[in-house]
Design a protein around this motif. Structure first.
Motif, PDB file in Angstrom:
ATOM      1  N   PHE A  35       0.844  -1.177   0.000  1.00 22.71           N
ATOM      2  CA  PHE A  35       0.000   0.000   0.000  1.00 22.71           C
ATOM      3  C   PHE A  35       0.888   1.238   0.000  1.00 22.71           C
ATOM      4  N   VAL A  36       0.266   2.403  -0.140  1.00 18.98           N
ATOM      5  CA  VAL A  36       1.056   3.637  -0.230  1.00 18.98           C
ATOM      6  C   VAL A  36       1.978   3.792   0.973  1.00 18.98           C
ATOM      7  N   THR A 225      -0.159   6.975  -5.373  1.00 18.81           N
ATOM      8  CA  THR A 225      -1.278   7.452  -4.570  1.00 18.81           C
ATOM      9  C   THR A 225      -2.416   6.457  -4.629  1.00 18.81           C
ATOM     10  N   CYS A 226      -3.249   6.443  -3.592  1.00 18.37           N
ATOM     11  CA  CYS A 226      -4.395   5.523  -3.555  1.00 18.37           C
ATOM     12  C   CYS A 226      -5.612   6.249  -4.114  1.00 18.37           C
ATOM     13  N   THR A 227      -5.772   6.166  -5.411  1.00 20.14           N
ATOM     14  CA  THR A 227      -6.860   6.839  -6.101  1.00 20.14           C
ATOM     15  C   THR A 227      -7.628   5.851  -6.964  1.00 20.14           C
ATOM     16  N   GLN A 228      -8.896   6.120  -7.165  1.00 20.38           N
ATOM     17  CA  GLN A 228      -9.706   5.340  -8.087  1.00 20.38           C
ATOM     18  C   GLN A 228      -9.560   5.830  -9.522  1.00 20.38           C
ATOM     19  N   VAL A 229      -8.942   7.004  -9.717  1.00 17.68           N
ATOM     20  CA  VAL A 229      -8.902   7.629 -11.039  1.00 17.68           C
ATOM     21  C   VAL A 229      -7.480   8.104 -11.363  1.00 17.68           C
ATOM     22  N   PRO A 230      -6.538   7.204 -11.599  1.00 22.27           N
ATOM     23  CA  PRO A 230      -5.142   7.619 -11.786  1.00 22.27           C
ATOM     24  C   PRO A 230      -4.922   8.576 -12.946  1.00 22.27           C
ATOM     25  N   HIS A 231      -5.613   8.383 -14.049  1.00 15.94           N
ATOM     26  CA  HIS A 231      -5.392   9.277 -15.183  1.00 15.94           C
ATOM     27  C   HIS A 231      -5.929  10.683 -14.914  1.00 15.94           C
ATOM     28  N   GLN A 232      -6.980  10.778 -14.115  1.00 14.62           N
ATOM     29  CA  GLN A 232      -7.487  12.111 -13.774  1.00 14.62           C
ATOM     30  C   GLN A 232      -6.525  12.832 -12.835  1.00 14.62           C
ATOM     31  N   VAL A 250       1.419   8.438 -12.687  1.00 15.85           N
ATOM     32  CA  VAL A 250       0.670   8.107 -11.484  1.00 15.85           C
ATOM     33  C   VAL A 250       0.601   6.583 -11.374  1.00 15.85           C
ATOM     34  N   VAL A 251       1.001   6.073 -10.227  1.00 19.41           N
ATOM     35  CA  VAL A 251       1.012   4.631  -9.974  1.00 19.41           C
ATOM     36  C   VAL A 251       0.187   4.366  -8.720  1.00 19.41           C
ATOM     37  N   VAL A 252      -0.737   3.419  -8.831  1.00 14.11           N
ATOM     38  CA  VAL A 252      -1.581   3.052  -7.696  1.00 14.11           C
ATOM     39  C   VAL A 252      -1.185   1.661  -7.229  1.00 14.11           C
ATOM     40  N   PRO A 253      -0.678   1.521  -6.010  1.00 13.15           N
ATOM     41  CA  PRO A 253      -0.389   0.185  -5.477  1.00 13.15           C
ATOM     42  C   PRO A 253      -1.680  -0.475  -4.984  1.00 13.15           C
TER      43      PRO A 253
END
Length: 797
Positions: A35-36, A225-232, A250-253
C-alpha cells in the motif's frame, strides 16, 4: 463467439459464473500487499498540513518561521511558495444553472472550512512534520460561517464564494411535464415526504495518501497514490504544476477501499507532488484518521420535499420534487458539485412507471469540507424518499404496501421513462415477489402478529430499486460535464511463454478485479486462469482509463478486456491458420491451443505459437507481424444498464433504549450475468453494511461556528459486526444486451436499498404509535421519543 472460442471443447472448464477463489487474497492475507504507506524511498521526507482552525475567514498572516526552526523540519510552503494552479471542475451549463469555483491546492486569501490546508510542512520523519504543524501561526479575520443548507439559501446569508449568489452552485429544473399541476389537483390522494439525510464519511479502511518523487532519468514526476482515477490525477497534477502529462506518472499500489471518496482529485496529493518537485526529494503524505473524518471529502447531506399523486387504485400519476444538496465548500474534480443533485433529479422515478414528473435540484455551498461521490450517489436518498411515498400512499389508501408497489413497477421492457431514460430489461416484479415469499415462508409475518399481541415492536420493510450501471460517454454527456468519462481501453499481450497480461483502465480498491477480469480473459482465450495477469493503476502502462466508480468496472472495463482478449485470440487463430494453410474460420481456441474445427485432434499450443511470433520471426508466414498483442476499447452509447434488487428487512425496537435491532435481511438482486457470484455477494453484503450505517448510525454534524463534531470514532458512530446482520442473498439473472459479457454493475446496489428498507421496517414497527420517521440516521433517541409518546398516550386514556 468473439475470438473463435469453442465452448464445447472447454466443457465444464468455463469460469464465468463460477465462484473462483479471489486471486488477491493470498498476497493480501499474508501481509504481502503493498500500500502507499508501505513505500519507502531513499532520502524520503514526510509531509503534513497546517489546516484552518476556523470555518470561514480571511487569512491575514501566515508565520512559518517557527516551523522551519523545528528540529527535523526541512521546509514549509504556503500557496505563494508552491505556486501551484487551482483545481477547477466545470459543467457546460449556463451561469444560472452552474457556477464554477476554484479550489486552490493550498488556501491563499480565505479559508472556507475547518481543516482546509493552508500550508505544507516537510520533515525528516512523520513526528517532526507533526511538530512543525503545531508550530505554525496563522491569523484570521473570522467571518460568520454558513453551516446548513437552510442558512446558505437565506437572503442575508454570508457568501462562501462571492461569485455564487445565495450560495447556489447548481440550480436545475428538469422534466416539467405539461399539466402536472392539474394532475395533482385531480388526484385521489397526494402523499408528501419531507426528509433529511445525514452527512457521512465514506470511511475507507486505508486513508488517503501519496508518495511523490522526481525521476531524473525519465524526467518525470512519479506519484504513488491511492486513487480510483489515476489518469485524472495525472491530468490535474500536470496542469497545476505546469508539466506535460508525459512528465507525470501516477502509480496506484494495492488500495484499501475507496467507495467514491477516492474517485476525485484531492488537493493534498497535488501539494505533496509540488513539494517533491520543488525539493527534488521523495515526499510522503499519509492522512491521519482525524483529518480523514473531518477534512476529507464527505457526502450525503441532502434535503427532499417530494409529493406524489395517486389514483384511488394506488397507481402513481405524478411526482414533484425539490432536492437541495449541501455540497460543502468546493466542487470536486471532475464531477463538480452537480454530482448529487443531478443524479437525484435524473433518476428519481427509478423502477416505477411515473407518467408526469417535475424536479428542481440544487447544490449549495456551505462552510464544511467539500463533498465527493459516495457509494450510490444520491440513490440511497431518493430511493428512500420514493419508498416512503409508496408506504404513505398505501396507508392512506388502505392498500398492502407490497401490492401498491406491484401496481406501479415497470414490467415491460425496454421502457423509456418520463425522465427520458431508457431502462433495459430487468426483474423488478420478480425480485419483489421472491423477497416477499422468502419472508413469508420464514414466518416473519406470523412472528410480527405475535410480537404485537405481546406489546413488542417488530416491523417489516421493503425497498425496490434499480442501480444504473455501465455509464458510458452518452450518459455522462447528458449531465453536460466538461470532462466526459465513459469508455475504457484494454491491451492483451501474450509473451513467449504463452502467459497473458491484460491491462484495464479501471482501478480495483477491493472489488476483485484481479480475479473477475482474469476469468473473462481465460474464458475468452480458452486458457488456464493462472496464465492470466491483470495490470492496472499505472498511467505509463495503461494508455488511458477513467478508473472505477459508478459500478462500471465489469460492465465497461470487463467488456474492453473481453474484446482485447478476443482480438488476441484472432491473431493466434490467424497464425495457426497460416501454418496449416486453411481459412481462419476453420480454427477455434480451447485448452490453451488452437485446433482445427474439421479435425479437432490437429492443434498447436499457445506456447508454440508464441515462440514462433517472438523468437522465430523468420518462419512467420507472409502477412503475419511479429508479436502477439491486441487492443480494444468499449463504450456504452445508450442510457446505460440497470441492475435491480428488492431488499426486505425485519427489525425490532427496544422500548427502554430505542435501539433498532435488525433480525433478518433478505436481498434479491439481478446484476445480469454474475461473473463471480461470490464476489457479487461480497459486494452486496459490504454495500448493505454501509447502507445500514447511514440508516442507523453515521452522521457528521457541525456547531454554530462550523466546527465538526465527529473527529474520532468516539463521536462518529460506525456499526460493528455485532450490528450488521447475516444477509440472505438470492440471485436472479437478466443478461445485459449492451455489454460483452451480459454483466451489469453490482458495486452500489447494497448501499442503495438498505436505508429505505430499514426506515420502512422501523416505521412499520412504530405503526401502533402513530409516529412516522422520515429522516436518517434513525437514532435511539428518536425511536425512544416515539415509543415514549405511545406509552404516554396509553397511560392518559
Amino acid at each position: 463467439m468473439t475470438g473463435g472460442q469453442d465452448g464445447a471443447r472447454e466443457g465444464e472448464g468455463r469460469l464465468i459464473g463460477r465462484s473462483v477463489p479471489r486471486r488477491e487474497d493470498p498476497r493480501l492475507l499474508t501481509g504481502r500487499g503493498r500500500f502507499v504507506d508501505d513505500i519507502a524511498l531513499p532520502g524520503m521526507l514526510h509531509a503534513q498540513f497546517v489546516r484552518s482552525t476556523v470555518a470561514h475567514g480571511e487569512i491575514t498572516a501566515i508565520d512559518l518561521s517557527a516551523v522551519r526552526a523545528v528540529p527535523g523540519v526541512i521546509a514549509a510552503f504556503t500557496a505563494e511558495d508552491l505556486k501551484a494552479g487551482d483545481i477547477v471542475a466545470r459543467l457546460d451549463r449556463p451561469p444560472q444553472e452552474f457556477v464554477p469555483t476554484a479550489m486552490p491546492v493550498l488556501a491563499r486569501d480565505r479559508v472556507r472550512y475547518v481543516g482546509e490546508p493552508v500550508a505544507i510542512v516537510v520533515a525528516r520523519d512523520a513526528y517532526a512534520a507533526e511538530d512543525g504543524v503545531e508550530a505554525a501561526r496563522v491569523r484570521y479575520a473570522v467571518r460568520p460561517p454558513v453551516t446548513s443548507e437552510a442558512a446558505a439559501l437565506a437572503d442575508d446569508a454570508p457568501l462562501v464564494h462571492a461569485e455564487a449568489a445565495r450560495n447556489t452552485l447548481v440550480d436545475v429544473e428538469l422534466f416539467a411535464t405539461d399539466g402536472i399541476d392539474e394532475v395533482f389537483a385531480a388526484a385521489d390522494r397526494v402523499a408528501r415526504v419531507e426528509a433529511r439525510t445525514g452527512r457521512q464519511n465514506a470511511l475507507p479502511l486505508e486513508t488517503r495518501g501519496a508518495v511523490a518523487h522526481w525521476d531524473d532519468r525519465e524526467e518525470q514526476l512519479v506519484l504513488h497514490t491511492c486513487t480510483q482515477v489515476p489518469h485524472q490525477v495525472r491530468t490535474v497534477a500536470s496542469r497545476c504544476l505546469q508539466l506535460a502529462e508525459r512528465a507525470v506518472r501516477v502509480v496506484v499500489p494495492d488500495m484499501g477501499g475507496g467507495f467514491g471518496l477516492k474517485c476525485v482529485v484531492g488537493r493534498e496529493e497535488i501539494a505533496a507532488a509540488a513539494a517533491a518537485l520543488r525539493l527534488r526529494r521523495p515526499v510522503k503524505w499519509i492522512e491521519d484518521r482525524k483529518d480523514a473524518l473531518s477534512a476529507s471529502f464527505l457526502a450525503r447531506e441532502q434535503r427532499y420535499d417530494v409529493r406524489a399523486a395517486f389514483d384511488a387504485n394506488g397507481r402513481i400519476l405524478a411526482l414533484d420534487a425539490d432536492v437541495v444538496c449541501d455540497m460543502g465548500a468546493y466542487s470536486c474534480y471532475p464531477f463538480t458539485a452537480g454530482i448529487e443533485p443531478l443524479m437525484a433529479a435524473a433518476e428519481m422515478p427509478g423502477v416505477y412507471t411515473v407518467p408526469a414528473y417535475r424536479v428542481r435540484g440544487r447544490a449549495v455551498a456551505t462552510n464544511k469540507a467539500p463533498s465527493a461521490p459516495y457509494r450510490g450517489v444520491s440513490r440511497p436518498q431518493y430511493v428512500m424518499v420514493m419508498e416512503r411515498l409508496f408506504e404513505r400512499a398505501a396507508r392512506e389508501l388502505d392498500l398492502d404496501p407490497v401490492e401498491i408497489r406491484r401496481r406501479n413497477l415497470i414490467t415491460s421492457f425496454p421502457y423509456t421513462g418520463v425522465n427520458g431514460i431508457t431502462y433495459d430489461p430487468g426483474s423488478y416484479r420478480e425480485s419483489l415477489d421472491l423477497c416477499e415469499r422468502t419472508l413469508r415462508a420464514e414466518g416473519w409475518y406470523e412472528r410480527q402478529r405475535t410480537a404485537r399481541a405481546e406489546g413488542r415492536y417488530l416491523g417489516i420493510g421493503y425497498a425496490c430499486f434499480s442501480e444504473r450501471t455501465g455509464y458510458g460517454s452518452a450518459a455522462f454527456a447528458q449531465r453536460r460535464m466538461a470532462v466526459v468519462p465513459g469508455f475504457d481501453l484494454s491491451e492483451a499481450r501474450m509473451d513467449p511463454s504463452g502467459a497473458v497480461t491484460v491491462t484495464t483502465g479501471t482501478m480495483s480498491h477491493g472489488q476483485s478485479h484481479e480475479t473477475t477480469l482474469a476469468q473473462i480473459v481465460a474464458d475468452e482465450l480458452g486458457l488456464d486462469i493462472d496464465k492470466v495477469r491483470l495490470h492496472q493503476g499505472d498511467t505509463d502502462r495503461i494508455a488511458y482509463g477513467w478508473g472505477t466508480f459508478a459500478s462500471r468496472s465489469v460492465a465497461i472495463g470487463g467488456s474492453a478486456v473481453r474484446l482485447a482478449a478476443g482480438r488476441l485470440g484472432d491473431k493466434l487463430r490467424a497464425l495457426a491458420a497460416a501454418r496449416w494453410d486453411v481459412p481462419v474460420d476453420r480454427t477455434a481456441l480451447g485448452r490453451g491451443e488452437v485446433f482445427r474445427r474439421d479435425d479437432p485432434d490437429t492443434a498447436i499450443g499457445y506456447v508454440e505459437l508464441a515462440e514462433l511470433a517472438y523468437l522465430r520471426a523468420d518462419l512467420l508466414p507472409k502477412g503475419i507481424e511479429p508479436g502477439l498483442t491486441a487492443t480494444a476499447s468499449f463504450d456504452v452509447f445508450n442510457d446505460g444498464t440497470f441492475s435491480n434488487a428488492t431488499h426486505g428487512t425485519v427489525v425490532e425496537l427496544a422500548p427502554d433504549t430505542g435501539r433498532v435491532e435488525i433480525l433478518r435481511y433478505v436481498c434479491v438482486e439481478d446484476c445480469g450475468v454474475a461473473i463471480n457470484p461470490q464476489v457479487v455477494e461480497g459486494q452486496c453484503r459490504g454495500g448493505i453494511a454501509q447502507g445500514i450505517a447511514g440508516a442507523l448510525f453515521e452522521r457528521v454534524t457541525y456547531d454554530a461556528q462550523g466546527e465538526p463534531s465527529a473527529t474520532s470514532f468516539m463521536d462518529y458512530k460506525v456499526p460493528t459486526a455485532h450490528e450488521i446482520p447475516d444477509v440472505a442473498i438470492h440471485h436472479l439473472e437478466t443478461p445485459c444486451a449492451f455489454t460483452e459479457t451480459g454483466a451489469k454493475g453490482a458495486g452500489e446496489g447494497g448501499t442503495i436499498g438498505a436505508p429505505a428498507a430499514v426506515l420502512n421496517a422501523v416505521n412499520d414497527a412504530l405503526r401502533p404509535t402513530g409516529v412516522e420517521l422520515d429522516d436518517t440516521p434513525i437514532t435511539p433517541e428518536t425511536v425512544h421519543r416515539a415509543l415514549h409518546r405511545r406509552h404516554y398516550q396509553e397511560s392518559t386514556r
